[in-house]
Design a protein around this motif. Structure first.
Motif, PDB file in Angstrom:
ATOM      1  N   LEU A 168       0.799  -1.230   0.000  1.00 19.07           N
ATOM      2  CA  LEU A 168       0.000   0.000   0.000  1.00 19.07           C
ATOM      3  C   LEU A 168       0.833   1.282   0.000  1.00 19.07           C
ATOM      4  CD1 LEU A 168      -2.757  -1.040   2.591  1.00 19.07           C
ATOM      5  CD2 LEU A 168      -2.921  -1.083   0.095  1.00 19.07           C
ATOM      6  N   VAL A 169       1.747   1.411   0.964  1.00 18.60           N
ATOM      7  CA  VAL A 169       2.461   2.681   1.144  1.00 18.60           C
ATOM      8  C   VAL A 169       3.340   3.009  -0.059  1.00 18.60           C
ATOM      9  CG1 VAL A 169       4.099   3.973   2.572  1.00 18.60           C
ATOM     10  CG2 VAL A 169       2.398   2.483   3.654  1.00 18.60           C
ATOM     11  N   TYR A 170       4.184   2.077  -0.473  1.00 22.59           N
ATOM     12  CA  TYR A 170       5.090   2.348  -1.596  1.00 22.59           C
ATOM     13  C   TYR A 170       4.342   2.733  -2.876  1.00 22.59           C
ATOM     14  CZ  TYR A 170       8.185   1.655  -5.536  1.00 22.59           C
ATOM     15  OH  TYR A 170       8.859   1.837  -6.717  1.00 22.59           O
ATOM     16  N   PRO A 171       3.337   1.964  -3.317  1.00 21.82           N
ATOM     17  CA  PRO A 171       2.662   2.360  -4.564  1.00 21.82           C
ATOM     18  C   PRO A 171       1.891   3.673  -4.471  1.00 21.82           C
ATOM     19  CG  PRO A 171       1.605   0.424  -3.596  1.00 21.82           C
ATOM     20  CD  PRO A 171       2.872   0.646  -2.848  1.00 21.82           C
ATOM     21  N   ILE A 172       1.328   3.988  -3.301  1.00 20.43           N
ATOM     22  CA  ILE A 172       0.630   5.268  -3.161  1.00 20.43           C
ATOM     23  C   ILE A 172       1.615   6.423  -3.340  1.00 20.43           C
ATOM     24  CG2 ILE A 172      -0.532   6.798  -1.512  1.00 20.43           C
ATOM     25  CD1 ILE A 172      -1.932   4.280  -0.397  1.00 20.43           C
ATOM     26  N   THR A 173       2.764   6.330  -2.670  1.00 17.16           N
ATOM     27  CA  THR A 173       3.758   7.403  -2.810  1.00 17.16           C
ATOM     28  C   THR A 173       4.335   7.435  -4.222  1.00 17.16           C
ATOM     29  OG1 THR A 173       5.556   5.988  -1.980  1.00 17.16           O
ATOM     30  CG2 THR A 173       4.381   7.325  -0.362  1.00 17.16           C
ATOM     31  N   GLY A 174       4.476   6.273  -4.838  1.00 15.89           N
ATOM     32  CA  GLY A 174       4.977   6.222  -6.211  1.00 15.89           C
ATOM     33  C   GLY A 174       4.060   6.939  -7.184  1.00 15.89           C
ATOM     34  N   SER A 175       2.757   6.875  -6.915  1.00 16.00           N
ATOM     35  CA  SER A 175       1.786   7.518  -7.815  1.00 16.00           C
ATOM     36  C   SER A 175       1.906   9.039  -7.801  1.00 16.00           C
ATOM     37  CB  SER A 175       0.357   7.107  -7.422  1.00 16.00           C
ATOM     38  OG  SER A 175      -0.069   7.763  -6.229  1.00 16.00           O
ATOM     39  N   TRP A 176       2.460   9.589  -6.745  1.00 16.10           N
ATOM     40  CA  TRP A 176       2.555  11.048  -6.628  1.00 16.10           C
ATOM     41  C   TRP A 176       3.425  11.666  -7.724  1.00 16.10           C
ATOM     42  CZ3 TRP A 176       3.680  11.600  -0.661  1.00 16.10           C
ATOM     43  CH2 TRP A 176       2.536  11.187   0.050  1.00 16.10           C
ATOM     44  N   PHE A 177       4.393  10.899  -8.228  1.00 20.37           N
ATOM     45  CA  PHE A 177       5.212  11.410  -9.328  1.00 20.37           C
ATOM     46  C   PHE A 177       5.160  10.491 -10.547  1.00 20.37           C
ATOM     47  CE2 PHE A 177       9.442  11.676 -11.474  1.00 20.37           C
ATOM     48  CZ  PHE A 177       9.222  12.901 -12.092  1.00 20.37           C
ATOM     49  N   TRP A 178       5.603   9.238 -10.383  1.00 18.18           N
ATOM     50  CA  TRP A 178       5.633   8.330 -11.529  1.00 18.18           C
ATOM     51  C   TRP A 178       4.228   8.024 -12.059  1.00 18.18           C
ATOM     52  CZ3 TRP A 178       9.755   4.658  -9.006  1.00 18.18           C
ATOM     53  CH2 TRP A 178      11.023   5.213  -9.192  1.00 18.18           C
ATOM     54  N   GLY A 179       3.228   8.093 -11.202  1.00 17.59           N
ATOM     55  CA  GLY A 179       1.856   7.836 -11.643  1.00 17.59           C
ATOM     56  C   GLY A 179       1.120   9.078 -12.119  1.00 17.59           C
ATOM     57  N   GLY A 180       1.829  10.205 -12.201  1.00 17.84           N
ATOM     58  CA  GLY A 180       1.210  11.436 -12.685  1.00 17.84           C
ATOM     59  C   GLY A 180       0.488  12.235 -11.624  1.00 17.84           C
ATOM     60  N   GLY A 181       0.871  12.046 -10.347  1.00 18.02           N
ATOM     61  CA  GLY A 181       0.200  12.716  -9.239  1.00 18.02           C
ATOM     62  C   GLY A 181       0.616  14.157  -9.026  1.00 18.02           C
ATOM     63  N   PHE A 182       0.347  14.653  -7.804  1.00 18.75           N
ATOM     64  CA  PHE A 182       0.463  16.089  -7.544  1.00 18.75           C
ATOM     65  C   PHE A 182       1.882  16.635  -7.706  1.00 18.75           C
ATOM     66  CE2 PHE A 182       1.651  14.541  -3.362  1.00 18.75           C
ATOM     67  CZ  PHE A 182       2.474  15.526  -2.825  1.00 18.75           C
ATOM     68  N   LEU A 183       2.912  15.816  -7.458  1.00 20.71           N
ATOM     69  CA  LEU A 183       4.287  16.304  -7.608  1.00 20.71           C
ATOM     70  C   LEU A 183       4.657  16.500  -9.079  1.00 20.71           C
ATOM     71  CD1 LEU A 183       6.130  14.203  -4.872  1.00 20.71           C
ATOM     72  CD2 LEU A 183       5.607  16.649  -4.807  1.00 20.71           C
ATOM     73  N   LYS A 184       3.981  15.785  -9.944  1.00 19.72           N
ATOM     74  CA  LYS A 184       4.205  15.930 -11.387  1.00 19.72           C
ATOM     75  C   LYS A 184       3.544  17.194 -11.916  1.00 19.72           C
ATOM     76  CE  LYS A 184       5.530  13.517 -15.214  1.00 19.72           C
ATOM     77  NZ  LYS A 184       6.791  12.786 -15.398  1.00 19.72           N
ATOM     78  N   THR A 185       2.523  17.679 -11.194  1.00 18.72           N
ATOM     79  CA  THR A 185       1.744  18.827 -11.692  1.00 18.72           C
ATOM     80  C   THR A 185       2.084  20.142 -10.995  1.00 18.72           C
ATOM     81  OG1 THR A 185      -0.056  18.304 -10.152  1.00 18.72           O
ATOM     82  CG2 THR A 185      -0.170  17.306 -12.332  1.00 18.72           C
ATOM     83  N   LEU A 186       3.141  20.155 -10.169  1.00 13.79           N
ATOM     84  CA  LEU A 186       3.596  21.423  -9.597  1.00 13.79           C
ATOM     85  C   LEU A 186       3.993  22.374 -10.716  1.00 13.79           C
ATOM     86  CD1 LEU A 186       5.907  20.137  -6.696  1.00 13.79           C
ATOM     87  CD2 LEU A 186       3.595  21.051  -6.471  1.00 13.79           C
ATOM     88  N   GLU A 187       3.980  23.672 -10.437  1.00 15.74           N
ATOM     89  CA  GLU A 187       4.342  24.657 -11.465  1.00 15.74           C
ATOM     90  C   GLU A 187       5.715  24.352 -12.056  1.00 15.74           C
ATOM     91  OE1 GLU A 187       4.802  29.507 -12.010  1.00 15.74           O
ATOM     92  OE2 GLU A 187       3.904  28.685 -10.182  1.00 15.74           O
ATOM     93  N   THR A 188       6.658  24.037 -11.181  1.00 18.18           N
ATOM     94  CA  THR A 188       7.929  23.445 -11.615  1.00 18.18           C
ATOM     95  C   THR A 188       7.910  22.014 -11.097  1.00 18.18           C
ATOM     96  OG1 THR A 188       9.096  25.566 -11.458  1.00 18.18           O
ATOM     97  CG2 THR A 188      10.442  23.565 -11.476  1.00 18.18           C
ATOM     98  N   PRO A 189       7.662  21.050 -11.963  1.00 19.21           N
ATOM     99  CA  PRO A 189       7.461  19.677 -11.483  1.00 19.21           C
ATOM    100  C   PRO A 189       8.664  19.124 -10.714  1.00 19.21           C
ATOM    101  CG  PRO A 189       6.731  19.893 -13.747  1.00 19.21           C
ATOM    102  CD  PRO A 189       7.459  21.160 -13.412  1.00 19.21           C
TER     103      PRO A 189
END
Length: 410
Positions: free
Chosen positions: A141-162
């Protein structure tokens, strides 16, 4: 089609190399710990890769790559369901670099690594049952949820400067490192590690095996970083592998030099961990750096190893293999280095890197604490004093890793 085949073959080779890293972790961990706990450590590592792959198939892959989601958590359903074309066969347009099945297997090899990092840090005194429960929850659970934040296109990918993490200095290494820190704190130190507040050396039983483990990990990192190009692009793959090797070499040399000046002896274990620190440090930006950048990042990581290990000891935290210094501290350094060196270097990028590091720190500390503290208060997470002194192999497995050698001792 020919290009897809070439790219896919390269990705499968990289998958095999990342799988091979689990042998490297196993040998490193048993080499740096005592003979009486060898089987226990090997059992944990085999459990992590087998159960980790099954969990990643059942829930992890679709948690990490949920498609369109709110940027923090999403789920595309249980199990694997390959995309099909109009003829009902595998859609080869899924990705220009590899097929759906290759994607799953390559990412699945990464998933198990986070828990392997924890395994080394808690070696020689954690109960096997509770550790296995922790692995199921953390990897599942924990690893894939955190992985989604960037590699899965999550909020860290959509920052003004990703935010940027090429192959996992934060997404893999510090995810494991934060959990290792929490686990070591909750567990307490091994018997005899601290005397009158001062750390005592507890030598590993087989440094040749630990050395072999590090060299295997270095080789495996060619797949870890090389595969993260996600194709067989000749220029980018070659640069990534050059940067990976130069950072490893610089990390090892600087760790050896700094530790020699600091402790007045040639410490092979510091040399080895310096290599690993350099590898972890370059992982976040291996595709963005020049070779000179890679040498600087790796060299700084090597110095960080020496002082990081000393800091962990000063805090009276017992980490038998140096996992916290290698994977957590150098993972943070490598992630921040993306904002300081290479193609992406800028003030805005550095701020985004800080946001990423802080986000993972908060989530991983809270989740690992909840899991481990609950286990500590219910079933307990530490073996008895007698079990620790006599060894976990005998008490938890009923056998000895070196029975003939043990017989000859008497």
């Amino acid at each position: 089609m020919e290009l897809l085949t070439i790219n896919n073959v390269w990705m499968m080779i990289c998958t095999a190399l990342v799988f091979f890293m689990h042998l490297g972790f196993s040998l490193l961990e048993i080499g740096l710990t005592r003979q009486k706990n060898t089987l226990n450590i090997l059992f944990k590592n085999i459990f992590i890769i087998t159960v980790g792959l099954l969990l990643y198939c059942l829930v992890g892959f679709n948690l990490m790559y949920p498609g369109e989601f709110n940027g923090f958590i999403g789920f595309a359903g249980f199990g694997l369901e390959a995309p099909l074309n109009a003829e009902g066969t595998l859609d080869l347009a899924y990705n220009s670099g590899y097929t759906y099945w290759t994607d799953f297997l390559f990412q699945g090899m990464f998933a198990a690594t986070a828990a392997t990092i924890v395994s080394g840090a808690v070696a020689e005194r954690i109960k096997l049952g509770p550790f296995m429960i922790f692995v199921v929850i953390y990897v599942g659970l924990v690893y894939p949820i955190t992985g989604s934040w960037f590699w899965g296109g999550g909020f860290l990918k959509t920052l003004e400067t990703p935010f940027y993490d090429f192959a996992g200095s934060t997404l893999v290494h510090s995810v494991g490192g934060w959990a290792a820190l929490v686990a070591v704190w909750l567990l307490g130190s091994r018997i005899g590690k601290f005397k009158n507040g001062k750390p005592q050396a507890i030598p590993g039983h087989n440094i040749p095996l630990a050395t072999a483990g590090v060299l295997i990990l270095w080789l495996g990192w060619f797949g870890f970083n090389g595969g993260s190009v996600l194709s067989a692009d000749p220029a980018l793959t070659s640069l990534t592998l050059v940067n990976t090797s130069l950072a490893a070499a610089a990390g090892g040399v600087i760790a050896f030099l700094v530790s020699t000046l600091k402790y007045k002896n040639y410490d092979l274990t510091m040399f080895l961990n310096g290599i690993l620190g350099g590898l972890v440090g370059i992982t976040a930006g291996a595709d963005q750096m020049s070779p000179m950048d890679a040498i600087l990042i790796g060299g700084i990581a090597g110095a960080i190893i020496v002082f990081g290990v000393a800091l962990v000891d000063k805090l009276k935290l017992d980490d038998p293999v140096g996992a916290i210094a290698v994977h957590l501290i150098c993972g943070i350094w490598g992630t921040l280095a993306v904002g300081l060196f290479g193609e992406l270097a800028s003030g805005a990028q550095f701020v985004s890197q800080l946001i990423g590091v802080a986000s993972y720190a908060v989530f991983c500390i809270i989740t690992s604490f909840i899991i481990l503290f609950t286990l500590k208060k219910t079933v307990g997470i530490r073996v008895s004093e007698r079990e620790e002194l006599e060894g976990l192999d005998v008490h938890e497995h009923g056998m000895d890793a070196y029975p003939d050698f043990r017989m000859n001792e008497h």
